[in-house]
Design an enzyme around this catalytic site. Structure first.
Site, PDB file in Angstrom:
ATOM      1  N   SER A 247       0.835  -1.197   0.000  1.00 48.50           N
ATOM      2  CA  SER A 247       0.000   0.000   0.000  1.00 48.50           C
ATOM      3  C   SER A 247       0.869   1.246   0.000  1.00 48.50           C
ATOM      4  CB  SER A 247      -0.894   0.015   1.233  1.00 48.50           C
ATOM      5  OG  SER A 247      -0.119   0.280   2.384  1.00 48.50           O
ATOM      6  N   LYS A 248       0.226   2.307  -0.466  1.00 45.85           N
ATOM      7  CA  LYS A 248       0.942   3.582  -0.517  1.00 45.85           C
ATOM      8  C   LYS A 248       1.319   3.996   0.890  1.00 45.85           C
ATOM      9  CE  LYS A 248      -2.512   4.595  -3.694  1.00 45.85           C
ATOM     10  NZ  LYS A 248      -3.586   5.343  -4.245  1.00 45.85           N
TER      11      LYS A 248
END
Ligand code: GLU
Length: 493
Positions: A247-248
């Site tokens: 995930s970012k």
């Protein structure tokens, strides 16, 4: 039948395109290519606070760089909000949905109580029972309301066959009457997404596994609106070696598509690598051309098990999955040179060492040199770093090479300038002639050929390793080699 396939890639523009999203886009694209279907790019920008123009541009740029083409769009979800609202009105009119006047506080209170009693925490359906007259009264009093789906009662269930995960069933009694429009009139994502898919006649919803928990609710919306239900294929997740979802938030730029571009990945190498994440290829094959991939791809081949993407944060040399690097190196070394030429040009331009003559008078030399040096490279960036000495006289000497090949052999200080003269005097500067001079000199002065060769390599290329030295010398050129060897005396101080 295949002609009617419609798929979509609907990113929410709240950040860059990361490799998990890219993988979903690639699967949609491959499926469309394979079936002769249509791929729609839809920007799901209804969350006005989190959506940004920069993110939209970034996502589109990354998709284009990867070579993903779409047939329609970008369409913007926000342009269709009225349509989402009227779908909710339609659902109210057909009594598939109802207005709920319960306040946030009431709902929270009920939830707390249910949790304490370990009971059912889903909405208890208070407003489901309201008579039409009571609804009119409450509205006339100006009470705010949400719109909820009226999940059917009784023993039935929502059941569907996910192409990857197989049969999925949710009993009606376990499904909450979920909200589809907020009290401020804003349709919820679940509704907008389904209404857009209905309008776009989407036949296959291929998306991340996080969508799996929405599918049964969206199916209820499809059914209530009398629309055909698409087929679903949920993709397993991409995890890091610690089993955390990519995930970012957790991995930052390390999982952004543009990060791979900046670090010297070829777009097709990244596509090839991402496709392999969680897809069991026929005979465990790893390298696929575009045509081969389209031919071999099947949604059914996608694994349910999550795939692991190796993000090695703290080691810049191996900043990513070793398999990704080896696939990139494969393409870098084996594609026809003119196919990688634009990437080399980009890197040299970025480094300020591109010479326009590489496309004119020096073209043959340029292509031959690229061919020679790429055999040991992993990234396009290597041309401007490890390969810098071929394109510029201003290049650094690797400290390890200096220590190992120069400082350890101070006697080379005397021999390298002598060698410079001998090489300079050659009538024809060929691989064989350069080799003969160097070997003769080693014999004559009783220097180990390896010591001489490693010393020359360090001086001429700044590198510890590289392609065969005599080829290297011819690529760098007689004058430059002689010049560098003469000046090498400074390295010994
Ligand atoms: N906008 C959603 C996302 O980015 C798309 C989910 C879907 O494909 O239905 O996760």
């Amino acid at each position: 039948m295949d002609q009617d396939v419609v798929v979509r890639f609907p990113p929410s523009p709240t950040g860059y395109l990361h490799i998990g999203g890219a993988r979903t886009a690639i699967y949609n694209w491959l499926f469309a290519q394979k079936t002769g279907g249509k791929l729609i790019l839809r920007i799901e920008d209804t969350d006005a606070e989190r959506s940004t123009e920069a993110s939209i541009q970034g996502i589109i740029e990354s998709l284009k760089w990867l070579g993903i083409t779409w047939d329609e769009g970008p369409n913007f979800q926000s342009h269709f909000i009225d349509e989402h609202r009227s779908a909710a009105q339609k659902l109210l009119a057909s009594r598939h949905a109802y207005k709920c006047f319960c306040s946030k506080e009431e709902l929270e209170h009920k939830r707390q109580r249910a949790m304490e009693q370990k009971g059912d925490v889903k909405y208890d359906g208070t407003c489901r029972q309201l008579t039409p007259e009571r609804v009119v009264e409450k509205e006339a009093d100006g009470m705010p309301y949400t719109i909820r789906m009226k999940v059917p009662e009784g023993k039935g269930s929502v059941c569907f066959e996910d192409i990857v995960y197989g049969r999925i069933e949710y009993k009606y009694k376990d499904i909450e009457d979920f909200v589809i429009v907020r009290s401020n009139g804003q349709p919820l994502y679940l509704l907008s997404n389904a209404v857009d898919d209905i309008r776009d006649k989407v036949t296959h919803v291929i998306r991340g596994q996080d969508g799996l928990s929405n599918a049964h609710r969206q199916i209820l919306i499809y059914q209530a609106l009398g629309a055909p239900v698409p087929q679903f294929a949920h993709m397993s997740l991409t995890l890091d070696p610690q089993k955390a979802k990519i995930s970012k938030r957790r991995h930052g730029e390390l999982v952004a598509v543009h990060f791979y571009k900046a670090h010297g990945f070829l777009p097709w190498a990244l596509v090839n690598f991402l496709v392999l994440l969680g897809w069991a290829t026929p005979e465990s094959r790893e390298i696929f051309s575009k045509e081969e991939l389209i031919e071999a791809f099947s949604l059914k081949g996608i694994n349910r098990a999550n795939s692991i993407f190796d993000v090695r944060k703290n080691d810049p040399k191996y900043f990513t999955d070793p398999k990704a690097i080896s696939i990139n190196a494969h393409y870098l070394r084996h594609l026809p040179v003119d196919e990688i030429e634009p990437y080399v040009r980009e890197e040299l331009t970025k480094a300020g060492i591109w010479d326009a003559e590489y496309e004119n008078t020096k073209r043959q030399w340029f292509l031959k040199t690229v061919e020679l040096i790429r055999s040991r490279f992993h990234f396009t960036t290597d041309f401007a770093t490890r390969g810098r000495a071929y394109f510029s006289d201003d290049y650094p000497i690797e400290p390890r090479a200096l220590k190992k090949n120069i400082h350890k052999y101070p006697e080379l200080k005397k021999w390298l300038p002598v060698l410079a003269d001998r090489l300079f005097e050659l009538q024809e500067f060929t691989v064989a002639a350069a080799e003969a001079i160097i070997r003769d000199m080693a014999a004559e002065f009783e220097i180990k050929p390896g010591v001489l060769i490693n010393g020359i390599r360090t001086v001429v290329t700044g590198q510890l390793a590289g392609p065969g030295l005599f080829d290297v010398l011819v690529a760098v050129g007689q004058n430059r080699v002689a010049d560098r060897l003469r000046k090498s005396v400074a390295l010994f101080d």
